[in-house]
Write an enzyme that holds these catalytic residues in place. Structure first.
Site, PDB file in Angstrom:
ATOM      1  N   GLN A 173       0.803  -1.233   0.000  1.00 26.84           N
ATOM      2  CA  GLN A 173       0.000   0.000   0.000  1.00 26.84           C
ATOM      3  C   GLN A 173       0.833   1.279   0.000  1.00 26.84           C
ATOM      4  O   GLN A 173       0.265   2.368   0.017  1.00 26.84           O
ATOM      5  CB  GLN A 173      -0.934   0.003   1.220  1.00 26.84           C
ATOM      6  CG  GLN A 173      -2.014  -1.062   1.176  1.00 26.84           C
ATOM      7  CD  GLN A 173      -3.096  -0.756   0.131  1.00 26.84           C
ATOM      8  OE1 GLN A 173      -3.310   0.382  -0.257  1.00 26.84           O
ATOM      9  NE2 GLN A 173      -3.776  -1.794  -0.328  1.00 26.84           N
ATOM     10  N   ALA A 195       1.735  -5.158  -8.491  1.00 30.11           N
ATOM     11  CA  ALA A 195       1.646  -4.268  -9.668  1.00 30.11           C
ATOM     12  C   ALA A 195       0.337  -3.497  -9.696  1.00 30.11           C
ATOM     13  O   ALA A 195       0.316  -2.289  -9.945  1.00 30.11           O
ATOM     14  CB  ALA A 195       1.799  -5.093 -10.945  1.00 30.11           C
ATOM     15  N   THR A 232       7.587 -19.607 -16.054  1.00 31.94           N
ATOM     16  CA  THR A 232       7.757 -18.587 -17.093  1.00 31.94           C
ATOM     17  C   THR A 232       7.213 -17.249 -16.613  1.00 31.94           C
ATOM     18  O   THR A 232       6.152 -17.184 -15.989  1.00 31.94           O
ATOM     19  CB  THR A 232       7.031 -19.049 -18.373  1.00 31.94           C
ATOM     20  OG1 THR A 232       7.620 -20.286 -18.781  1.00 31.94           O
ATOM     21  CG2 THR A 232       7.165 -18.039 -19.492  1.00 31.94           C
ATOM     22  N   CYS A 317     -16.703 -11.758   2.838  1.00 30.23           N
ATOM     23  CA  CYS A 317     -17.838 -12.654   2.674  1.00 30.23           C
ATOM     24  C   CYS A 317     -17.309 -14.081   2.681  1.00 30.23           C
ATOM     25  O   CYS A 317     -16.460 -14.434   1.883  1.00 30.23           O
ATOM     26  CB  CYS A 317     -18.539 -12.348   1.366  1.00 30.23           C
ATOM     27  SG  CYS A 317     -20.027 -13.299   1.165  1.00 30.23           S
TER      28      CYS A 317
HETATM   29  N1  PLP Z   1      -0.925  -6.811   1.278  1.00 29.74           N
HETATM   30  C1  PLP Z   1      -1.720  -5.734   1.268  1.00 29.74           C
HETATM   31  C2  PLP Z   1      -1.524  -4.670   2.309  1.00 29.74           C
HETATM   32  C3  PLP Z   1      -2.709  -5.599   0.294  1.00 29.74           C
HETATM   33  O1  PLP Z   1      -3.502  -4.519   0.293  1.00 29.74           O
HETATM   34  C4  PLP Z   1      -2.864  -6.628  -0.664  1.00 29.74           C
HETATM   35  C5  PLP Z   1      -3.923  -6.561  -1.676  1.00 29.74           C
HETATM   36  O2  PLP Z   1      -4.871  -5.843  -1.571  1.00 29.74           O
HETATM   37  C6  PLP Z   1      -2.004  -7.726  -0.604  1.00 29.74           C
HETATM   38  C7  PLP Z   1      -1.042  -7.793   0.375  1.00 29.74           C
HETATM   39  C8  PLP Z   1      -2.112  -8.853  -1.602  1.00 29.74           C
HETATM   40  O3  PLP Z   1      -1.714  -8.396  -2.882  1.00 29.74           O
HETATM   41  P1  PLP Z   1      -2.010  -9.281  -4.184  1.00 29.74           P
HETATM   42  O4  PLP Z   1      -3.431  -8.994  -4.541  1.00 29.74           O
HETATM   43  O5  PLP Z   1      -1.036  -8.782  -5.227  1.00 29.74           O
HETATM   44  O6  PLP Z   1      -1.774 -10.685  -3.833  1.00 29.74           O
END
Ligand code: PLP
Length: 376
Positions: A173, A195, A232, A317
């Site tokens: 974040q 990404a 890959t 949910c």
């Molecule tokens: N960590 C945090 C703080 C996130 O906000 C998120 C996704 O919202 C993730 C990890 C997981 O990321 P990803 O969706 O790329 O697995």
């Protein structure tokens, strides 16, 4: 806005037939695109050597690789594994911690206060108590995905190093949302990135691993990513990640923060019985988590969806039932409040006119739900 060179690289990556692991010309072209993206990420995140970054399929995979990889390494060396994390981490960390606990790791979970701030003293106490012969890893997030509250992660990383522990940062974040985010000159040993959180394509992540750090690979197979992540590479996704990282420096965090502040001021003025979560803490610039007395989060999400706005409720949910947000529960809210908050995330493309239209729609939906509640 993507620059022309970034657009060209992305187009090339879609058209590139080559596999970056192949040594023929089209494979080398694909590899060059991946190498460029690795450099863009390293530069944007303050990483001195691009080879310290490995690409994954998501930040979830990056975090799993870091935590499980170190656990396996400790096991190989005949050492106990001790993980320190917080109660408000993303499920990618918390579920991995639960799994590792079931595999014999010692896991300790740090608490937060009512504003979502980390108990740094609690971390120090845990580190002081740790068994010196164990491999100890502190895994914390840079900023919370539900409240936007920023953790003092650089100080926590220094503290971990002081006590001989390693430090993993869930940095998902932070880039483009936390002013001056950079890993340069920090004691962070591993960091996860995603990404799509900075404007890249979904389904790509990256893990920073400090040079020399040993961890066992999560995926076995080919020798990609210096034998640290078999499989890959997703070339178009990686190129989009690089382009998005390069574009971060053009982002005006101040503009996003002003819009977020305008949103909160106007919501407080127009709607009674609202709490802005974590408002007393330092927060990333784009996130606002709003709790409305007597209004369930999912009702708000659905009502706002009908008005053309996409917001999320922190509660998950699960098997048809709405679970309260673990973040709000950890902040001391009761079950009903922890099912009532909605998270508004702004992007660099949002405008003041949209903020006004949104608060108007929000006022309407909250009033409708409250009126229906009093009639029932
Ligand atoms: N960590 C945090 C703080 C996130 O906000 C998120 C996704 O919202 C993730 C990890 C997981 O990321 P990803 O969706 O790329 O697995």
């Amino acid at each position: 806005m993507m620059e022309q060179s970034a657009e060209r690289a992305l187009l090339q990556s879609f058209l590139a037939f080559g596999n970056p692991s192949s040594i023929h010309a089209s494979g080398r072209r694909a590899k060059a695109l991946v190498d460029d993206a690795r450099e863009q990420l390293a530069q944007a995140f303050g990483i001195s050597d691009p080879d310290e970054l490995l690409f994954t399929g998501s930040a979830t995979e990056a975090t799993n690789t870091a935590l499980k990889g170190l656990f396996q390494w400790a096991k190989k060396e005949g050492r106990d594994f001790h993980l320190l994390t917080s109660a408000v981490e993303h499920e990618a960390t918390l579920e991995t911690a639960r799994f590792l606990e079931s595999e014999g790791a010692r896991v300790e979970v740090l608490s937060v206060d009512g504003e979502g701030r980390l108990d740094l003293e609690g971390l120090e106490q845990c580190l002081k108590r740790r068994a010196k012969e164990s491999l100890c890893l502190v895994s914390l997030m840079a900023a919370n995905n539900e409240t936007g509250v920023i953790f003092p992660w650089a100080a926590a990383a220094r503290m971990a190093r002081e006590f001989g522990a390693l430090f993993h940062l869930d940095a998902v974040q932070a880039p483009g949302k936390q002013p001056d985010f950079s890993l340069a000159d920090t004691a962070v040993d591993l960091a996860s990135f995603s990404a799509h959180k900075i404007g890249g394509i979904k389904g790509v992540g990256a893990l920073y691993v400090r040079k020399g750090l040993k961890l066992v690979s999560l995926l076995h197979g080919g020798a990609q990513e210096r034998k640290r992540r078999a499989g890959t590479l997703n070339v178009p996704g990686i190129v989009s990640f690089g382009a998005a990282a390069a574009a971060l420096s053009e982002r005006s965090l101040g503009a996003m923060e002003s819009l977020r502040n305008e949103l909160e001021t106007s919501v407080r003025e127009r709607i009674e019985g609202v709490t802005v979560l974590g408002a007393g803490a330092s927060r990333i610039v784009n996130t606002s988590n709003l709790l409305f007395d007597g209004v369930r989060g999912e009702g708000l999400v659905m009502g706002l969806d009908l008005e053309g706005f996409a917001v999320s409720s922190g509660s998950a949910c699960n098997s048809g039932s709405i679970l309260p947000s673990h973040v709000l529960l950890a902040m001391g809210f009761d079950k009903s409040a922890a099912q009532s908050a909605v998270r508004v995330s702004l992007g660099p493309q949002n405008t003041l006119a949209e903020i006004h239209a949104f608060t108007e729609a929000l006022e309407k939906v909250v009033r409708r739900i409250r009126t229906a509640g009093t009639r029932a």
